[in-house]
Design a protein around this motif. Structure first.
Motif, PDB file in Angstrom:
ATOM      1  N   ASP A 233      -7.583   4.278 -23.737  1.00 48.64           N
ATOM      2  CA  ASP A 233      -7.690   3.548 -22.292  1.00 48.64           C
ATOM      3  C   ASP A 233      -6.840   4.524 -21.293  1.00 48.64           C
ATOM      4  O   ASP A 233      -6.782   4.036 -20.081  1.00 48.64           O
ATOM      5  CB  ASP A 233      -6.736   2.442 -22.506  1.00 48.64           C
ATOM      6  CG  ASP A 233      -7.425   1.249 -23.339  1.00 48.64           C
ATOM      7  OD1 ASP A 233      -8.647   1.240 -23.343  1.00 48.64           O
ATOM      8  OD2 ASP A 233      -6.866   0.354 -23.854  1.00 48.64           O
ATOM      9  N   LEU A 234      -6.239   5.301 -21.605  1.00 49.13           N
ATOM     10  CA  LEU A 234      -5.613   6.563 -20.642  1.00 49.13           C
ATOM     11  C   LEU A 234      -6.756   7.176 -19.750  1.00 49.13           C
ATOM     12  O   LEU A 234      -6.581   7.592 -18.658  1.00 49.13           O
ATOM     13  CB  LEU A 234      -5.253   7.765 -21.328  1.00 49.13           C
ATOM     14  CG  LEU A 234      -3.820   7.407 -22.109  1.00 49.13           C
ATOM     15  CD1 LEU A 234      -3.381   8.510 -22.889  1.00 49.13           C
ATOM     16  CD2 LEU A 234      -2.607   6.809 -21.179  1.00 49.13           C
ATOM     17  N   SER A 235      -8.037   6.937 -19.973  1.00 46.37           N
ATOM     18  CA  SER A 235      -9.254   7.296 -19.222  1.00 46.37           C
ATOM     19  C   SER A 235      -9.955   6.246 -18.695  1.00 46.37           C
ATOM     20  O   SER A 235     -11.023   6.298 -18.322  1.00 46.37           O
ATOM     21  CB  SER A 235     -10.079   8.293 -20.034  1.00 46.37           C
ATOM     22  OG  SER A 235     -10.636   7.530 -21.157  1.00 46.37           O
ATOM     23  N   SER A 236      -9.523   5.088 -18.426  1.00 46.77           N
ATOM     24  CA  SER A 236      -9.933   3.857 -17.964  1.00 46.77           C
ATOM     25  C   SER A 236     -10.592   3.962 -16.754  1.00 46.77           C
ATOM     26  O   SER A 236     -11.563   3.236 -16.646  1.00 46.77           O
ATOM     27  CB  SER A 236      -9.035   2.879 -17.824  1.00 46.77           C
ATOM     28  OG  SER A 236      -7.874   3.134 -16.935  1.00 46.77           O
ATOM     29  N   PHE A 237     -10.524   4.968 -15.962  1.00 45.35           N
ATOM     30  CA  PHE A 237     -11.068   5.328 -14.420  1.00 45.35           C
ATOM     31  C   PHE A 237     -11.961   6.583 -14.697  1.00 45.35           C
ATOM     32  O   PHE A 237     -12.282   7.042 -13.473  1.00 45.35           O
ATOM     33  CB  PHE A 237     -10.020   5.111 -13.393  1.00 45.35           C
ATOM     34  CG  PHE A 237     -10.848   4.903 -12.028  1.00 45.35           C
ATOM     35  CD1 PHE A 237     -11.625   3.886 -11.707  1.00 45.35           C
ATOM     36  CD2 PHE A 237     -10.579   5.898 -11.093  1.00 45.35           C
ATOM     37  CE1 PHE A 237     -12.160   3.639 -10.691  1.00 45.35           C
ATOM     38  CE2 PHE A 237     -11.287   5.862  -9.672  1.00 45.35           C
ATOM     39  CZ  PHE A 237     -12.063   4.633  -9.575  1.00 45.35           C
ATOM     40  N   THR A 238     -12.337   7.070 -15.665  1.00 46.41           N
ATOM     41  CA  THR A 238     -13.275   8.224 -15.946  1.00 46.41           C
ATOM     42  C   THR A 238     -14.404   7.713 -16.530  1.00 46.41           C
ATOM     43  O   THR A 238     -14.409   7.330 -17.828  1.00 46.41           O
ATOM     44  CB  THR A 238     -12.482   9.253 -16.844  1.00 46.41           C
ATOM     45  OG1 THR A 238     -11.144   9.408 -16.269  1.00 46.41           O
ATOM     46  CG2 THR A 238     -13.079  10.406 -16.854  1.00 46.41           C
ATOM     47  N   THR A 239     -15.364   8.073 -15.841  1.00 46.01           N
ATOM     48  CA  THR A 239     -16.784   7.982 -16.474  1.00 46.01           C
ATOM     49  C   THR A 239     -17.908   8.856 -15.861  1.00 46.01           C
ATOM     50  O   THR A 239     -17.632   9.191 -14.476  1.00 46.01           O
ATOM     51  CB  THR A 239     -17.495   6.427 -16.338  1.00 46.01           C
ATOM     52  OG1 THR A 239     -18.573   6.347 -17.400  1.00 46.01           O
ATOM     53  CG2 THR A 239     -17.862   5.954 -15.094  1.00 46.01           C
ATOM     54  N   GLY A 240     -18.884   9.431 -16.495  1.00 41.34           N
ATOM     55  CA  GLY A 240     -19.678  10.410 -15.780  1.00 41.34           C
ATOM     56  C   GLY A 240     -19.134  11.778 -15.696  1.00 41.34           C
ATOM     57  O   GLY A 240     -19.701  12.698 -15.002  1.00 41.34           O
ATOM     58  N   ALA A 241     -17.934  11.967 -16.419  1.00 41.79           N
ATOM     59  CA  ALA A 241     -17.263  13.254 -16.120  1.00 41.79           C
ATOM     60  C   ALA A 241     -17.472  14.096 -16.913  1.00 41.79           C
ATOM     61  O   ALA A 241     -17.948  13.809 -18.432  1.00 41.79           O
ATOM     62  CB  ALA A 241     -15.681  12.846 -16.077  1.00 41.79           C
ATOM     63  N   CYS A 242     -17.331  15.263 -16.905  1.00 41.55           N
ATOM     64  CA  CYS A 242     -17.218  16.354 -18.029  1.00 41.55           C
ATOM     65  C   CYS A 242     -15.889  17.226 -18.033  1.00 41.55           C
ATOM     66  O   CYS A 242     -15.436  17.770 -16.909  1.00 41.55           O
ATOM     67  CB  CYS A 242     -18.541  17.421 -17.609  1.00 41.55           C
ATOM     68  SG  CYS A 242     -18.498  18.751 -18.831  1.00 41.55           S
ATOM     69  N   ILE A 243     -15.537  17.372 -19.219  1.00 39.87           N
ATOM     70  CA  ILE A 243     -14.107  18.167 -19.351  1.00 39.87           C
ATOM     71  C   ILE A 243     -14.646  19.446 -20.176  1.00 39.87           C
ATOM     72  O   ILE A 243     -15.093  19.164 -21.400  1.00 39.87           O
ATOM     73  CB  ILE A 243     -13.158  17.159 -20.228  1.00 39.87           C
ATOM     74  CG1 ILE A 243     -12.892  15.947 -19.446  1.00 39.87           C
ATOM     75  CG2 ILE A 243     -11.935  18.155 -20.557  1.00 39.87           C
ATOM     76  CD1 ILE A 243     -11.758  15.166 -20.016  1.00 39.87           C
ATOM     77  N   LYS A 244     -14.337  20.577 -19.435  1.00 36.89           N
ATOM     78  CA  LYS A 244     -14.628  21.633 -20.355  1.00 36.89           C
ATOM     79  C   LYS A 244     -13.464  22.170 -21.282  1.00 36.89           C
ATOM     80  O   LYS A 244     -12.229  22.216 -20.658  1.00 36.89           O
ATOM     81  CB  LYS A 244     -15.061  22.770 -19.190  1.00 36.89           C
ATOM     82  CG  LYS A 244     -16.200  22.582 -18.311  1.00 36.89           C
ATOM     83  CD  LYS A 244     -16.486  23.674 -17.596  1.00 36.89           C
ATOM     84  CE  LYS A 244     -15.537  23.561 -16.243  1.00 36.89           C
ATOM     85  NZ  LYS A 244     -15.932  24.457 -15.149  1.00 36.89           N
TER      86      LYS A 244
END
Length: 261
Positions: A233-244
């Motif tokens: 849930d720490l990434s609850s406002f993260t979607t469509g992202a790419c983490i390298k």
């Protein structure tokens, strides 16, 4: 740090019996998730599941060929029957055979690369994504490659297929939101059992020291933090992202090529 607690959640990890997938499966289990380990060899999945259970976790083993649509349907049915569905899907499985040249790339190899790297990402995201959306929440994490950013003629079909993985992240993030988040983790060169032929070579060591900002390849456990962040849930406002997660491979000095990650 309680945000990383995945207790009560079920995570499906494809290609979870070796390499980065194994590290991811272990990390999710340590965070409290029950893990459905899926890979081509059932006995390898059973060994990983047994290890997780012996450490106090929960796991199940599933034979799975990522290039077969029917296997995707069967995996979904097995996870539903065993765990009642999943809240986390990690589309990790992939394959990157290198051909001598484009001219010498066979149709069989070409079709296999696209089937293994793309088919399951689409079908499993559709199946588990629909189930998660109906349940009200979920997280899908697709594993791509910096080979999409630094493609080489020796693995052009692989780079093209992994580029498609990023496209699926974008489209499924739109289709499944707001209930389900869909993101990409993009590894660079990692040391795994599948890459040891080149990643432990003197040539790669020299390449890494010369052009990678961190000067080395990654160890499998170094992928886990990004996956846990996106699964939690720490990434609850993260979607469509790419983490390298690539040691700086994507910004390495141009003009130097190396095998696909």
């Amino acid at each position: 740090m309680s945000g990383f607690d995945l207790s009560g959640k079920v995570a499906v990890v494809t290609g979870g019996s070796r390499g980065l997938g194994l590290a991811i499966a272990r990390g999710l289990a340590e965070a409290g998730a029950a893990v459905a380990v899926a890979s081509r060899k059932l006995e390898s999945c059973e060994a990983v599941a047994a290890e997780i259970v012996a450490a106090g976790g929960q796991a199940s083993a599933h034979a799975f060929n990522a290039g077969r649509w029917a296997d995707c349907d069967r995996l979904f049915a097995e996870v539903e029957a065993r765990w009642g569905g999943a809240q986390i899907l990690v589309n990790n499985v992939g394959k990157s055979p290198v051909a001598p040249s484009s001219l010498e790339t066979s149709e069989e190899l070409y079709d296999m690369v696209f089937a293994v790297n793309l088919k399951a990402v689409f079908r499993l995201s559709a199946l588990f994504g629909a189930q998660m959306k109906a349940a009200g929440s979920g997280s899908i994490i697709n594993i791509s490659s910096t080979g999409t950013l630094r493609p080489d003629p020796s693995f052009a079909p692989y780079a093209a297929a992994k580029t498609g993985v990023g496209l699926y992240t974008t489209t499924f993030a739109q289709e499944l939101g707001p209930q389900v988040r869909v993101n990409t983790v993009m590894p660079g060169p990692f040391h795994t059992d599948a890459t040891k032929a080149w990643s432990r070579s003197d040539g790669f060591t020299d390449y890494a020291r010369r052009v990678l900002p961190l000067g080395r390849g990654g160890e499998p456990q170094e992928i886990v933090g990004a996956v846990l962040y996106l699964a939690s849930d720490l990434s609850s406002f993260t979607t469509g992202a790419c983490i390298k997660v690539d040691g700086g491979h994507s910004i390495a000095k141009s003009g130097d090529s190396q095998p696909p990650s």
